[in-house]
Design an enzyme around this catalytic site. Structure first.
Site, mmCIF file in Angstrom:
data_model
loop_
_atom_site.group_PDB
_atom_site.id
_atom_site.type_symbol
_atom_site.label_atom_id
_atom_site.label_comp_id
_atom_site.label_asym_id
_atom_site.label_seq_id
_atom_site.Cartn_x
_atom_site.Cartn_y
_atom_site.Cartn_z
ATOM 1 N N VAL A 159 103.236 10.719 36.940
ATOM 2 C CA VAL A 159 104.042 11.760 36.287
ATOM 3 C C VAL A 159 103.079 12.833 35.781
ATOM 4 O O VAL A 159 101.873 12.658 35.835
ATOM 5 C CB VAL A 159 104.861 11.212 35.098
ATOM 6 C CG1 VAL A 159 106.115 10.512 35.557
ATOM 7 C CG2 VAL A 159 104.020 10.306 34.221
ATOM 8 N N ALA B 249 104.370 19.460 34.576
ATOM 9 C CA ALA B 249 104.563 20.773 33.948
ATOM 10 C C ALA B 249 103.289 21.181 33.209
ATOM 11 O O ALA B 249 102.678 20.361 32.526
ATOM 12 C CB ALA B 249 105.732 20.713 32.973
ATOM 13 N N LYS C 138 106.482 28.720 35.989
ATOM 14 C CA LYS C 138 107.155 28.278 34.756
ATOM 15 C C LYS C 138 106.967 29.361 33.700
ATOM 16 O O LYS C 138 105.839 29.777 33.431
ATOM 17 C CB LYS C 138 106.533 26.950 34.297
ATOM 18 C CG LYS C 138 107.024 26.475 32.946
ATOM 19 C CD LYS C 138 106.353 25.167 32.526
ATOM 20 C CE LYS C 138 106.677 24.831 31.088
ATOM 21 N NZ LYS C 138 105.911 23.696 30.576
ATOM 22 N N PRO D 203 109.544 30.668 24.976
ATOM 23 C CA PRO D 203 108.898 31.385 26.084
ATOM 24 C C PRO D 203 107.374 31.335 26.001
ATOM 25 O O PRO D 203 106.811 31.211 24.919
ATOM 26 C CB PRO D 203 109.360 32.831 25.855
ATOM 27 C CG PRO D 203 109.523 32.947 24.370
ATOM 28 C CD PRO D 203 109.918 31.568 23.873
ATOM 29 N N THR E 172 101.589 19.320 27.052
ATOM 30 C CA THR E 172 100.252 19.553 26.502
ATOM 31 C C THR E 172 99.169 18.611 27.045
ATOM 32 O O THR E 172 97.991 18.817 26.766
ATOM 33 C CB THR E 172 100.292 19.427 24.969
ATOM 34 O OG1 THR E 172 101.084 18.300 24.608
ATOM 35 C CG2 THR E 172 100.880 20.673 24.348
HETATM 36 P P1 FAD Z 1 96.096 8.221 35.484
HETATM 37 O O1 FAD Z 1 96.930 9.117 36.295
HETATM 38 O O2 FAD Z 1 96.712 6.948 35.013
HETATM 39 O O3 FAD Z 1 94.808 7.884 36.337
HETATM 40 C C1 FAD Z 1 93.983 6.797 36.016
HETATM 41 C C2 FAD Z 1 92.991 6.590 37.140
HETATM 42 O O4 FAD Z 1 92.108 5.548 36.758
HETATM 43 C C3 FAD Z 1 93.625 6.186 38.459
HETATM 44 O O5 FAD Z 1 92.955 6.819 39.533
HETATM 45 C C4 FAD Z 1 93.362 4.683 38.500
HETATM 46 O O6 FAD Z 1 93.312 4.194 39.828
HETATM 47 C C5 FAD Z 1 92.002 4.645 37.827
HETATM 48 N N1 FAD Z 1 91.662 3.321 37.297
HETATM 49 C C6 FAD Z 1 92.215 2.681 36.237
HETATM 50 N N2 FAD Z 1 91.644 1.478 36.087
HETATM 51 C C7 FAD Z 1 90.698 1.376 37.037
HETATM 52 C C8 FAD Z 1 89.768 0.361 37.433
HETATM 53 N N3 FAD Z 1 89.708 -0.810 36.808
HETATM 54 N N4 FAD Z 1 88.952 0.620 38.463
HETATM 55 C C9 FAD Z 1 88.989 1.800 39.153
HETATM 56 N N5 FAD Z 1 89.856 2.787 38.835
HETATM 57 C C10 FAD Z 1 90.698 2.559 37.806
HETATM 58 N N6 FAD Z 1 101.288 15.995 31.205
HETATM 59 C C11 FAD Z 1 101.536 17.303 31.320
HETATM 60 O O7 FAD Z 1 100.649 18.123 31.101
HETATM 61 N N7 FAD Z 1 102.772 17.735 31.706
HETATM 62 C C12 FAD Z 1 103.792 16.880 31.897
HETATM 63 O O8 FAD Z 1 104.876 17.303 32.267
HETATM 64 C C13 FAD Z 1 103.573 15.506 31.677
HETATM 65 N N8 FAD Z 1 104.578 14.600 31.793
HETATM 66 C C14 FAD Z 1 104.324 13.293 31.484
HETATM 67 C C15 FAD Z 1 105.374 12.377 31.429
HETATM 68 C C16 FAD Z 1 105.125 11.055 31.050
HETATM 69 C C17 FAD Z 1 106.253 10.099 30.938
HETATM 70 C C18 FAD Z 1 103.809 10.616 30.804
HETATM 71 C C19 FAD Z 1 103.525 9.188 30.469
HETATM 72 C C20 FAD Z 1 102.774 11.511 30.883
HETATM 73 C C21 FAD Z 1 103.017 12.850 31.191
HETATM 74 N N9 FAD Z 1 102.001 13.780 31.199
HETATM 75 C C22 FAD Z 1 102.263 15.097 31.350
HETATM 76 C C23 FAD Z 1 100.622 13.349 31.059
HETATM 77 C C24 FAD Z 1 99.968 13.342 32.437
HETATM 78 O O9 FAD Z 1 100.666 12.472 33.283
HETATM 79 C C25 FAD Z 1 98.522 12.901 32.331
HETATM 80 O O10 FAD Z 1 97.876 13.655 31.336
HETATM 81 C C26 FAD Z 1 97.807 13.139 33.623
HETATM 82 O O11 FAD Z 1 98.514 12.609 34.709
HETATM 83 C C27 FAD Z 1 96.435 12.543 33.575
HETATM 84 O O12 FAD Z 1 96.456 11.160 33.751
HETATM 85 P P2 FAD Z 1 95.087 10.425 33.869
HETATM 86 O O13 FAD Z 1 94.327 10.995 34.999
HETATM 87 O O14 FAD Z 1 94.443 10.415 32.532
HETATM 88 O O15 FAD Z 1 95.513 8.918 34.160
#
Ligand code: FAD
Length: 500
Positions: free
Chosen positions: A46, A49, A77, A95, A343
């Site tokens: 997810v 935005a 947006k 906005p 955010t």
């Molecule tokens: P993740 O996408 O979880 O990536 C984690 C990575 O670590 C993956 O590649 C995984 O494979 C790797 N990993 C984990 N453990 C291991 C391991 N042991 N060994 C090797 N690799 C590993 N943000 C916005 O700005 N706008 C939005 O509209 C928005 N909507 C959201 C809605 C929801 C319900 C949620 C929960 C979050 C939302 N966010 C939003 C936040 C956004 O999804 C995250 O900030 C963004 O996707 C970054 O995620 P990440 O890369 O930190 O983590």
């Protein structure tokens, strides 16, 4: 200890944004940047935005906007449409950009308040080009012949986050970042310093590094599991702790704004990409079961459902340190606040910017760590207060959840802000906070906090010049929006979806 090897653990949005930014230093400094990710674990799936500073992030990397938007089926947006937040049936628009512009040293909303108190009933949104364009489903970037003194159109994107990560991966790999597939099994710490020395993948491969970026999502593999940094829980103010996401097929018109509709124990997002809509329901498990949350979401989405529901759990808050020893946490590994104002990706963006600004290849000092942590903590707290405002400033009394939010004790920093606004509509942007006056004004007014008076200076600007300029702003916005193409036409011409 000099820094020659940087290891990024995790390949979600955070990992690849960090890799893309750091990749620009690879050749110049003969720096080895490795990103480890596990396809088996995958990403959170997810996060679609964004907000306007994200446009600058891509621009600073030299990314071609139209190419990136095509590759991620992105749309523009212009802000967020909030429905049912003050009371069921009402709505307002937050906005991007500003209302009008400052006149005689006064923020525009003070001038608006002055006329409103004299009986002029034009709504404030008539003076926001972004709101007016959004309401008419129109979009164009600022034309060279923009009328009057209106500021540029402010926008961000809705995008397919997985496609964006793939896009950045190509960018980073072209610049020399090495991608390593594999699941991290354990993390080795230096026996004296406690610094992370290496990670070992399932299968035994060891990857050593001088500096590590933890982008492992909610797991916080390095920052929490290895370094035991600790977490500050903010769920007493932001009690939602679950979400369920459900994509649906696009249904024609692509809305140039996010919609956030409050339900009885949380809220629903709708994010229009070019070919599908992202939908999700954020809710509070103390007041709602998973099945009820899914039923509400399913009943309120448009278009054919395209995938099984994706249920997510989270605890709102932040790590006690974002930079600990030789590890910086970014993205969900650093903390999480619900996506009400989009955010999270922004906090990755500013985290990456701060890291680049502070990183020295000569070594790591306590001053770097302290500075990164102090600045990031303030950023998180200011955003937290802004999100709490949405829940606390409500008249809703139709559920236990809303009764809790309406009655909860909010942080003093927010209390002061609300009190000052009630007095004379004044609002200050503090400590480099993300949200400018327009944002606070939009949400406070949108949710029924109305100032008792306006600042004295608003009454001291000479008439009739002020009134003429005020009317001209409205006319300029009408003209500007009237001449914009529809958002759909603009997308089709500028960046039709071409997802790889
Ligand atoms: P993740 O996408 O979880 O990536 C984690 C990575 O670590 C993956 O590649 C995984 O494979 C790797 N990993 C984990 N453990 C291991 C391991 N042991 N060994 C090797 N690799 C590993 N943000 C916005 O700005 N706008 C939005 O509209 C928005 N909507 C959201 C809605 C929801 C319900 C949620 C929960 C979050 C939302 N966010 C939003 C936040 C956004 O999804 C995250 O900030 C963004 O996707 C970054 O995620 P990440 O890369 O930190 O983590």
């Amino acid at each position: 200890m000099t820094i020659k090897r940087i290891v990024i653990v995790g390949g979600g949005t955070a990992g690849w944004m960090a890799a893309a930014a750091l990749s620009r230093m690879v050749k110049a400094h003969d720096l080895k940047v490795t990103l480890v990710e596990s396809e088996m674990i995958g990403t959170v799936g997810v996060g679609e935005a964004t907000i306007p500073p994200f446009v600058e992030f891509n621009d600073a990397l030299g990314i071609d906007e139209a190419e990136m938007m095509s590759a991620t089926q992105a749309s523009f947006k212009l802000g967020i449409h909030f429905v049912n937040w003050q009371s069921v049936g009402d709505s307002y628009f937050h906005p991007f950009g500003t209302y009008g512009y400052d006149i005689g040293g006064c923020s525009f909303h003070h001038i608006w308040l002055k006329y409103r108190m004299q009986g002029d009933d034009r709504p404030l949104h008539k003076f926001s080009p972004e709101t007016m364009a959004a309401m008419h489903r129109k979009f164009a970037k600022t034309p060279a012949d923009q009328p009057g003194d209106l500021p540029p159109i402010n926008y961000a994107y809705h995008l397919d986050a997985s496609a964006y990560a793939r896009f950045l991966r190509r960018f980073a790999e072209r610049n020399g970042v090495i991608r390593q597939e594999g699941k991290v099994d354990h993390v080795e710490l230096h026996s004296e310093s406690g610094f992370v020395q290496s990670i070992t993948l399932e299968g035994g491969q060891q990857i050593a590094g001088d500096f590590f970026v933890d982008c492992t999502g909610f797991r916080g593999l390095l920052i929490e599991q290895a370094l035991k940094t600790g977490y500050e829980d903010w769920s007493r103010w932001l009690p939602c702790d679950r979400a369920v996401a459900l994509p649906t097929a696009g249904n024609g018109t692509v809305l140039p704004y996010t919609r956030a509709t409050a339900h009885k124990a949380g809220w629903q997002w709708r994010i229009a990409l070019q070919q599908r809509n992202g939908n999700g329901h954020v809710y509070c498990s103390s007041f709602m079961e998973d099945q009820e949350a899914l039923d509400i979401l399913t009943a309120n989405v448009e278009g054919e459902i395209q995938a099984d529901p994706n249920f997510l759990r989270f605890v709102t808050g932040r790590r006690k340190k974002f930079w600990n020893k030789n590890v910086v946490a970014l993205g969900l590994a650093a903390g999480f606040m619900e996506p009400l104002e989009s955010t999270s990706i922004h906090l990755i963006n500013t985290g990456v910017n701060k890291l680049i600004a502070l990183l020295s290849l000569e070594g790591i000092t306590q001053a770097q760590e302290n500075t990164f942590n102090r600045l990031t903590r303030k950023e998180y707290e200011r955003i937290r207060d802004f999100l709490i405002l949405h829940y606390n400033a409500t008249e809703r009394d139709d559920s236990e959840f809303w009764n809790y939010c309406r009655r909860m004790d909010v942080p003093d920093s927010l209390k002061d802000k609300i009190e000052l606004f009630r007095l004379n509509g004044q609002v200050f942007r503090e400590e480099d906070e993300l949200f400018a006056a327009t944002s606070w004004v939009a949400v406070m007014m949108g949710q029924g906090i109305l100032p008792a008076s306006t600042i004295a200076m608003a009454g001291a600007i000479p008439e009739p010049g002020l009134k003429t300029e005020y009317d001209d702003i409205e006319k300029s916005i009408d003209y500007l929006v009237h001449n914009m193409p529809s958002h759909d036409e603009y997308l089709a011409r500028y960046c039709p979806a071409n997802v790889i």
